[in-house]
Motif scaffolding. Structure first.
Motif, PDB file in Angstrom:
ATOM      1  N   ALA A  29       0.822  -1.207   0.000  1.00  0.00           N
ATOM      2  CA  ALA A  29       0.000   0.000   0.000  1.00  0.00           C
ATOM      3  C   ALA A  29       0.859   1.260   0.000  1.00  0.00           C
ATOM      4  O   ALA A  29       0.448   2.310  -0.499  1.00  0.00           O
ATOM      5  CB  ALA A  29      -0.930  -0.006   1.209  1.00  0.00           C
ATOM      6  N   GLU A  30       2.074   1.142   0.558  1.00  0.00           N
ATOM      7  CA  GLU A  30       2.948   2.314   0.643  1.00  0.00           C
ATOM      8  C   GLU A  30       3.358   2.829  -0.722  1.00  0.00           C
ATOM      9  O   GLU A  30       3.589   4.028  -0.904  1.00  0.00           O
ATOM     10  CB  GLU A  30       4.221   1.958   1.424  1.00  0.00           C
ATOM     11  CG  GLU A  30       4.096   2.177   2.911  1.00  0.00           C
ATOM     12  CD  GLU A  30       5.461   2.105   3.566  1.00  0.00           C
ATOM     13  OE1 GLU A  30       5.786   3.041   4.316  1.00  0.00           O
ATOM     14  OE2 GLU A  30       6.186   1.124   3.336  1.00  0.00           O
ATOM     15  N   GLY A  57       1.817   3.331  -3.304  1.00  0.00           N
ATOM     16  CA  GLY A  57       0.894   4.280  -3.913  1.00  0.00           C
ATOM     17  C   GLY A  57       0.584   5.476  -3.041  1.00  0.00           C
ATOM     18  O   GLY A  57      -0.266   6.294  -3.403  1.00  0.00           O
ATOM     19  N   ARG A  58       1.250   5.600  -1.914  1.00  0.00           N
ATOM     20  CA  ARG A  58       0.976   6.704  -1.004  1.00  0.00           C
ATOM     21  C   ARG A  58       1.901   7.881  -1.274  1.00  0.00           C
ATOM     22  O   ARG A  58       3.104   7.723  -1.465  1.00  0.00           O
ATOM     23  CB  ARG A  58       1.136   6.244   0.447  1.00  0.00           C
ATOM     24  CG  ARG A  58       0.050   5.288   0.909  1.00  0.00           C
ATOM     25  CD  ARG A  58       0.302   4.829   2.320  1.00  0.00           C
ATOM     26  NE  ARG A  58      -0.680   3.833   2.746  1.00  0.00           N
ATOM     27  CZ  ARG A  58      -0.572   3.094   3.842  1.00  0.00           C
ATOM     28  NH1 ARG A  58       0.508   3.227   4.608  1.00  0.00           N
ATOM     29  NH2 ARG A  58      -1.500   2.218   4.163  1.00  0.00           N
ATOM     30  N   ALA A  59       1.315   9.069  -1.245  1.00  0.00           N
ATOM     31  CA  ALA A  59       2.100  10.274  -1.494  1.00  0.00           C
ATOM     32  C   ALA A  59       3.096  10.519  -0.358  1.00  0.00           C
ATOM     33  O   ALA A  59       4.156  11.105  -0.572  1.00  0.00           O
ATOM     34  CB  ALA A  59       1.176  11.473  -1.654  1.00  0.00           C
ATOM     35  N   GLY A  60       2.755  10.051   0.847  1.00  0.00           N
ATOM     36  CA  GLY A  60       3.610  10.305   1.995  1.00  0.00           C
ATOM     37  C   GLY A  60       5.001   9.730   1.838  1.00  0.00           C
ATOM     38  O   GLY A  60       5.990  10.342   2.251  1.00  0.00           O
ATOM     39  N   ARG A  80      10.383   2.110   2.418  1.00  0.00           N
ATOM     40  CA  ARG A  80      10.705   3.516   2.696  1.00  0.00           C
ATOM     41  C   ARG A  80      12.200   3.690   2.920  1.00  0.00           C
ATOM     42  O   ARG A  80      12.776   4.723   2.558  1.00  0.00           O
ATOM     43  CB  ARG A  80       9.925   4.009   3.915  1.00  0.00           C
ATOM     44  CG  ARG A  80       8.471   4.269   3.634  1.00  0.00           C
ATOM     45  CD  ARG A  80       7.916   5.328   4.557  1.00  0.00           C
ATOM     46  NE  ARG A  80       6.519   5.577   4.309  1.00  0.00           N
ATOM     47  CZ  ARG A  80       5.912   6.734   4.551  1.00  0.00           C
ATOM     48  NH1 ARG A  80       6.604   7.749   5.040  1.00  0.00           N
ATOM     49  NH2 ARG A  80       4.638   6.887   4.294  1.00  0.00           N
TER      50      ARG A  80
END
Length: 252
Positions: A12-13, A15-18, A102
């Motif tokens: 899921a990460e 696709g996350r903008a964060g 990350r």
């Protein structure tokens, strides 16, 4: 063991903008930090005819890194954690505070930021040499490796104690200053022997810019080992949940 809490990847990460914003933050912070730190050495060399290895040059480098680190950790703490250092990212990964996905983004961003900072220095100074980290006379690669392990252990231990420990309380507001202070102290302790990197990114950028790779592996292996040891020690001794029931205050 913190190893049991390691998160390899979260699909899921991706696709996350964060995650992307955090990487961009690390890239920008690395440019700021390396430009200031590496620039202090270049400026001192220019002003004193290659005097960066003198006691005054060492103090100048330590102060520049302290000031720069306070600024970038404070500026990036709420976005990416303000790591600005692949070893710090690795230490937080080992402790289960960041995923591998990350971490990889951070490592790429930090190293690219360092390279960009060094190339900017070369351009803005008319092609002055960007000195790479190197071992002093009489210091072997294994001596330097021990220096890097011990110094990075101290750096990550401080990061955990002041920034990551859930019980840190109000001392967390001092995290940027305390982290910067231990980095500066380590530069004074080890800078004359092998440069006192503690940060693979700030070693990588100058190495790319100067095309100098002598003993470069020391500046990766040492910090990563020191960071992982600190993460394991601190997590197991001070963050690991207690299995004992807390006594009422009247019984303590």
């Amino acid at each position: 063991m913190p190893i049991s809490r390691i998160a390899i990847v979260s699909l899921a990460e991706a696709g996350r903008a964060g995650a992307l914003k955090a990487a961009i933050s690390e890239f920008i912070l690395a440019i700021i930090f390396v430009f200031a730190g590496e620039g202090s050495g270049m400026a001192f060399n220019k002003l004193t005819d290659n005097g960066s290895s003198t006691p005054a040059g060492l103090i100048s480098a330590a102060l520049a890194h302290v000031f720069g680190l306070v600024a970038v950790v404070s500026a990036g703490f709420h976005i990416s954690g303000g790591h600005v250092n692949p070893a710090v990212t690795f230490g937080t990964f080992v402790g289960g505070h960041i995923t591998l996905f990350r971490s990889i983004l951070h490592w790429i961003a930090q190293c690219l930021g360092s390279v960009v900072a060094c190339l900017l220095h070369q351009f803005s100074t008319g092609g002055l040499e960007t000195p790479a980290f190197s071992l002093s006379s009489g210091v072997s690669a294994w001596n330097a490796l021990v220096f890097e392990i011990v110094m990075t252990f101290g750096l990550l231990y401080t990061v955990y104690a002041t920034a990551l420990d859930p019980k840190k309380g109000d001392i967390g507001i001092l995290a940027p200053m305390t982290i910067a202070c231990i980095a500066g102290a380590n530069i004074l302790a080890g800078g004359a022997f092998e440069g006192a990197s503690m940060n693979p990114a700030i070693s990588f950028g100058p190495a790319v810019a100067s095309r100098s790779w002598d003993s470069h592996w020391v500046y990766w292996l040492g910090p990563f080992l020191g960071a992982s040891i600190a993460a394991i020690v601190y997590n197991n001794l001070f963050i690991k949940p207690s299995t004992h029931e807390t006594l009422p205050s009247s019984e303590i």
